[in-house]
Design a protein around this motif. Structure first.
Motif, PDB file in Angstrom:
ATOM      1  N   MET A  53       0.787  -1.504  -0.214  1.00  0.00           N
ATOM      2  CA  MET A  53      -0.401   0.239  -0.075  1.00  0.00           C
ATOM      3  C   MET A  53       1.315   1.206  -0.235  1.00  0.00           C
ATOM      4  O   MET A  53       0.773   2.798  -0.262  1.00  0.00           O
ATOM      5  CB  MET A  53      -0.457  -0.005   0.946  1.00  0.00           C
ATOM      6  N   VAL A  54       2.229   0.979   0.586  1.00  0.00           N
ATOM      7  CA  VAL A  54       2.839   2.080   0.607  1.00  0.00           C
ATOM      8  C   VAL A  54       4.001   1.700  -0.269  1.00  0.00           C
ATOM      9  O   VAL A  54       4.488   1.236   0.653  1.00  0.00           O
ATOM     10  CB  VAL A  54       3.655   2.807   1.543  1.00  0.00           C
ATOM     11  N   ASP A  55       4.366   1.661  -1.427  1.00  0.00           N
ATOM     12  CA  ASP A  55       5.631   1.689  -1.819  1.00  0.00           C
ATOM     13  C   ASP A  55       7.559   2.313  -0.755  1.00  0.00           C
ATOM     14  O   ASP A  55       7.459   3.627  -1.252  1.00  0.00           O
ATOM     15  CB  ASP A  55       6.209   2.098  -3.580  1.00  0.00           C
ATOM     16  N   TYR A  56       8.397   1.280  -0.534  1.00  0.00           N
ATOM     17  CA  TYR A  56       8.488   2.408  -0.780  1.00  0.00           C
ATOM     18  C   TYR A  56      10.495   2.183  -1.448  1.00  0.00           C
ATOM     19  O   TYR A  56      10.947   1.168  -1.504  1.00  0.00           O
ATOM     20  CB  TYR A  56       9.577   1.834   1.168  1.00  0.00           C
ATOM     21  N   ILE A  57      10.844   3.357  -1.371  1.00  0.00           N
ATOM     22  CA  ILE A  57      11.704   3.306  -2.945  1.00  0.00           C
ATOM     23  C   ILE A  57      13.235   3.893  -2.903  1.00  0.00           C
ATOM     24  O   ILE A  57      12.659   5.252  -1.946  1.00  0.00           O
ATOM     25  CB  ILE A  57      10.767   3.859  -4.163  1.00  0.00           C
ATOM     26  N   VAL A  79       1.918   6.359  -1.765  1.00  0.00           N
ATOM     27  CA  VAL A  79       1.246   5.565  -1.570  1.00  0.00           C
ATOM     28  C   VAL A  79       0.587   4.384  -3.050  1.00  0.00           C
ATOM     29  O   VAL A  79       0.422   5.528  -3.872  1.00  0.00           O
ATOM     30  CB  VAL A  79       0.400   6.533  -0.880  1.00  0.00           C
ATOM     31  N   ASN A  80       0.023   3.300  -2.234  1.00  0.00           N
ATOM     32  CA  ASN A  80      -0.610   2.792  -3.931  1.00  0.00           C
ATOM     33  C   ASN A  80      -2.290   2.284  -3.259  1.00  0.00           C
ATOM     34  O   ASN A  80      -1.753   1.317  -2.635  1.00  0.00           O
ATOM     35  CB  ASN A  80       0.475   2.159  -3.883  1.00  0.00           C
ATOM     36  N   VAL A 133      -2.198   1.945   5.301  1.00  0.00           N
ATOM     37  CA  VAL A 133      -1.888   2.553   4.715  1.00  0.00           C
ATOM     38  C   VAL A 133      -1.199   3.976   5.942  1.00  0.00           C
ATOM     39  O   VAL A 133       0.093   3.845   5.820  1.00  0.00           O
ATOM     40  CB  VAL A 133      -2.706   3.819   3.949  1.00  0.00           C
ATOM     41  N   ARG A 134      -1.946   4.368   6.805  1.00  0.00           N
ATOM     42  CA  ARG A 134      -1.576   4.797   7.753  1.00  0.00           C
ATOM     43  C   ARG A 134       0.492   3.794   8.703  1.00  0.00           C
ATOM     44  O   ARG A 134       1.028   5.064   8.572  1.00  0.00           O
ATOM     45  CB  ARG A 134      -2.058   5.344   8.979  1.00  0.00           C
TER      46      ARG A 134
END
Ligand SMILES: CCCCCCCC/C=C\C/C=C/C(=O)SCCNC(=O)CCNC(=O)[C@H](O)C(C)(C)COP(=O)(O)OP(=O)(O)OC[C@H]1O[C@@H](n2cnc3c(N)ncnc32)[C@H](O)[C@@H]1OP(=O)(O)O
Length: 525
Positions: free
Chosen positions: A1-5, A15-16, A27-28
Motif C-alpha cells: 500500500m506504500v512502496d518504499y523506493i 502511497v498506492n 496505509v498510515r
C-alpha cells in the motif's frame, strides 16, 4: 500500500491505495514504517512522500463509522512525525491533496506540485473538520483570512492559487515526483527550523474578529443548516493560541462533530451518491453484464421550463440537441429563455462568451417531428397529460429510427402506458428531471415493465455524462422523489391550515438548509 523506493540518498514513500489513496489504517501504518526506516538509514538524506497516480484524497471515510480512524498511528501522529523529522520531507503532489492528504502535505517541509493538482479541505461537506492539525497548520501557512475562506467552504483550489497562497513552494509541468526527488537532494542537510509549519506565526491575526464574523456570516448563508462550518471556524480561531492549545481546541470542536448525527448523514449521502449510478436489476443485470449505448445527439420535445432545462443539461455536456415544438412562437420563447440563461452565466463569469457560443452552436431547433430521423435519443418534456404523451410517442415511434431511445420526462405518469403507444417499449423509459433541470443533480430513471437492461444502462451512463446522479426507480405513482415530496407537501399544507404563512414555512425550511422552501418550489413547478 506504500512502496518504499530509494534513489540516490532519497527515500520515496509512494502511497498506492486505489482508487483515491485514502489514508486507511494500513496505509498510515506503512507510511509510519517508511518514515522510521528512512530516519534510521544513514544513507538516506531526505524523504519524498507521493502517491501513485494521484496524491492522497484524505482519510478513509468508511473509518469514521467503523472507528478505525482513531487507531494508532492516526493522521495526527503521521503529521507530527513528518513535521518533526530530522531529515527534510518533501511532498510531491499530483492529482488531489484533499483533507487528511492536504494535512500530510502541509506537515511536510516542502511541497512541489504538478500544475494540474488540486488542494482542499472537503471535510466540512462530510460533517467534520480537518482534525489532524489542519485547522492549526493551515492558518500558519496561508494566513487567517485564506484559512477562514478555504476550511469552512471546503472549496478546491488549483496549483497556481495554492502557489500564490504559499501552500506550494514550486509548481511544475513535468513529473512532480522526479522534480521533488531532485529538489530533496538539493536541500538535504539544510536547517529545517523555519520549515516546520506549526512553528510559524499566523498572519492576519490583527483582523481576527472581523474576519471571523465575516466567515460566520458567509458560512450561515452558503452552508445553511450545517453545523460543521461553525466548528471549523472556531477551530481555526484557536490557531491564534500557541500550537498545542490550538490543537486542544481543534480536538474539542472535532469531538462535537464526530459524535453528531450530521456527520453520519452526510457520510451516508457521500457513499449513496456514488452507489446510485451503479444500478442493478432484480434479474441480475448491471454495468458488469450490460453495456449502455452512448448518446451522440438528442432531441427534446417541448420548449417549456423543463424542456429548455433538459436541453441545457445536455448542451452543457457537449451533446448536440434539437429543441422541438409544435408552434414556432413557443419554440422562439424557449430559445430566448435558454439564451438569456446562458447570457446570465457569461455576465456572472461562470463561462466565457466563447464557451457560450460553442455551447449554443450545438443547439438546433425544429417545428414538428419530421427532422428527427437521425437521433440517438428523444426526451419528451411536454406537460403532464397522458393522452398527449401517448400521441407524441406514437408519432415519434413512426418517425425515429427503430434504435432511437424514446424517454419521457414525467413526474408521476405510468411509463408502461406511455410505452404501449410504441412498437419499442424496451427503449421507453422515464427520465424525471427536477427544476431547474440544468442545475438539480437528481435524475430518476424510471424503468417500465418492458424497458430493456440496455436502455437502463444507457440512461444511467447518460445521467452521469450530463452531471446528474442517476437513480434507477420503479414505475409507480410519483416514483420515489415525489412520493417523498408528497408527505412533505402535506405537512406544509397542514401548517397553512393551522395558521402559518407560506413565507414563514419556506423560511423555516430554508433555514434548515433546503435551497427553496416548499411553497417557492410549488410556485416554480
Ligand atoms: C483519539 C482521537 C483521534 C482522532 C484522530 C483524528 C484523525 C484525523 C481525522 C480526520 C482528518 C481528516 C479527514 C479527512 O480527510 S475526511 C476526507 C476528506 N476527503 C474527501 O472528502 C475527498 C472525498 N473524495 C472525493 O472528493 C472524490 O472521490 C475525488 C475528488 C478524490 C475523486 O473523484 P472521482 O474521481 O469522481 O471519484 P469518486 O468520487 O467516484 O470516488 C471513487 C471511489 O473512491 C471512493 N472514495 C473517494 N474518496 C474516499 C475517501 N476519502 N474514503 C473512502 N473512499 C473514498 C468513492 O466512494 C468511490 O468508491 P466506489 O463508489 O466504491 O468506486
Amino acid at each position: 500500500m506504500v512502496d518504499y523506493i530509494t534513489r540516490d540518498g532519497v527515500a520515496l514513500l509512494q502511497v498506492n491505495n486505489p482508487p483515491v489513496n485514502a489514508l486507511s489504517h494500513n496505509v498510515r501504518a506503512e507510511i509510519k514504517n517508511g518514515l522510521d526506516e528512512a530516519g534510521q538509514d544513514k544513507q538516506i538524506k531526505a524523504i519524498v512522500i507521493s502517491g501513485k497516480r494521484s496524491f492522497i484524497a484524505g482519510a478513509d471515510i468508511t473509518e469514521f463509522k467503523s472507528g478505525s480512524y482513531s487507531e494508532w498511528p492516526t493522521i495526527i501522529d503521521l503529521c507530527d512525525l513528518i513535521e518533526s523529522s530530522g531529515k527534510p520531507v518533501v511532498a510531491a503532489i499530483k492529482g488531489f491533496a484533499l483533507g487528511g492528504g492536504h494535512e500530510i502535505a502541509i506537515s511536510c517541509h516542502y511541497r512541489i506540485a504538478h500544475e494540474k493538482s488540486k488542494f482542499g479541505f472537503p471535510e466540512v461537506d462530510i460533517g467534520i473538520l480537518p482534525a489532524a492539525g489542519g485547522t492549526q497548520r493551515f492558518p500558519r501557512l496561508v494566513g487567517l483570512e485564506a484559512a477562514l475562506d478555504l476550511i469552512p467552504s471546503g472549496r478546491h483550489i488549483g496549483a497556481a492559487q495554492a502557489f500564490k497562497l504559499g501552500i506550494v513552494d514550486k509548481v511544475v509541468r513535468g513529473d512532480a515526483v522526479e522534480e521533488a526527488v531532485k529538489f530533496a537532494k538539493s536541500i538535504a542537510g539544510e536547517p529545517l527550523v523555519d520549515r516546520r509549519t506549526s512553528q510559524r506565526p499566523v498572519m492576519g491575526a490583527e483582523n481576527a474578529v472581523s474576519l471571523r464574523d465575516a466567515a460566520v456570516k458567509l458560512a450561515m448563508k452558503k452552508k445553511k443548516g450545517m453545523i460543521a462550518p461553525i466548528h471549523c471556524i472556531k477551530a481555526v480561531m484557536g490557531s491564534l493560541l500557541p500550537f498545542e492549545q490550538g490543537m486542544e481546541i481543534e480536538a474539542s470542536e472535532g469531538f462535537m462533530l464526530f459524535t453528531s448525527g450530521q456527520m453520519g448523514a452526510l457520510q451516508y449521502a457521500f457513499f449513496a451518491q456514488r452507489a446510485a449510478p451503479k444500478w442493478s436489476l432484480p434479474c441480475g443485470a448491471s454495468f458488469k453484464t450490460v453495456k449502455g449505448r452512448p448518446i451522440r445527439n438528442a432531441a427534446v420535445i417541448g420548449a417549456g421550463t423543463m424542456g429548455t432545462g433538459i436541453a441545457m443539461a445536455m448542451l452543457n455536456a457537449g451533446i448536440p440537441v434539437t429543441l422541438v415544438e409544435q408552434d414556432r412562437k413557443f419554440l422562439d420563447k424557449g430559445v430566448s429563455l435558454l439564451k438569456l440563461l446562458y447570457a446570465g452565466s457569461v455576465s456572472l463569469r461562470k463561462i466565457t462568451q466563447d464557451q457560450c457560443d460553442a455551447i449554443l452552436s450545438k443547439l438546433n431547433t425544429a417545428v414538428g417531428y419530421k427532422s428527427l430521423t437521425n437521433v440517438d435519443l428523444v426526451i419528451e418534456a411536454v406537460y403532464e397529460n397522458m393522452a398527449l404523451k401517448k400521441q407524441i410517442f406514437a408519432e415519434l415511434d413512426r418517425i425515429c429510427p427503430p434504435e432511437t431511445f424514446l424517454w419521457t420526462n414525467t413526474s408521476a405518469l405510468d411509463i408502461d402506458e406511455i410505452a404501449s403507444a410504441t412498437r419499442r417499449p424496451d427503449k421507453v423509459l422515464g427520465t424525471h428531471f427536477f427544476v431547474p433541470a440544468y442545475h438539480m443533480k437528481l435524475l430518476e430513471n424510471v424503468r417500465g415493465k418492458l424497458t430493456s437492461a440496455e436502455t437502463v444502462a444507457s440512461a444511467q451512463m447518460f445521467g452521469t455524462r450530463i452531471g446528474k446522479i442517476p437513480v434507477v426507480v420503479g414505475n409507480c405513482h410519483g416514483f420515489v422523489g415525489n412520493r417523498m415530496l408528497h408527505k412533505y407537501a402535506h405537512e406544509s399544507d397542514f401548517l397553512i391550515e393551522e395558521g402559518c404563512w407560506p413565507e414563514d414555512v419556506d423560511m423555516v425550511a430554508e433555514n434548515f438548509g433546503l435551497p427553496l422552501g416548499p411553497f417557492k418550489v410549488r410556485d416554480l413547478s
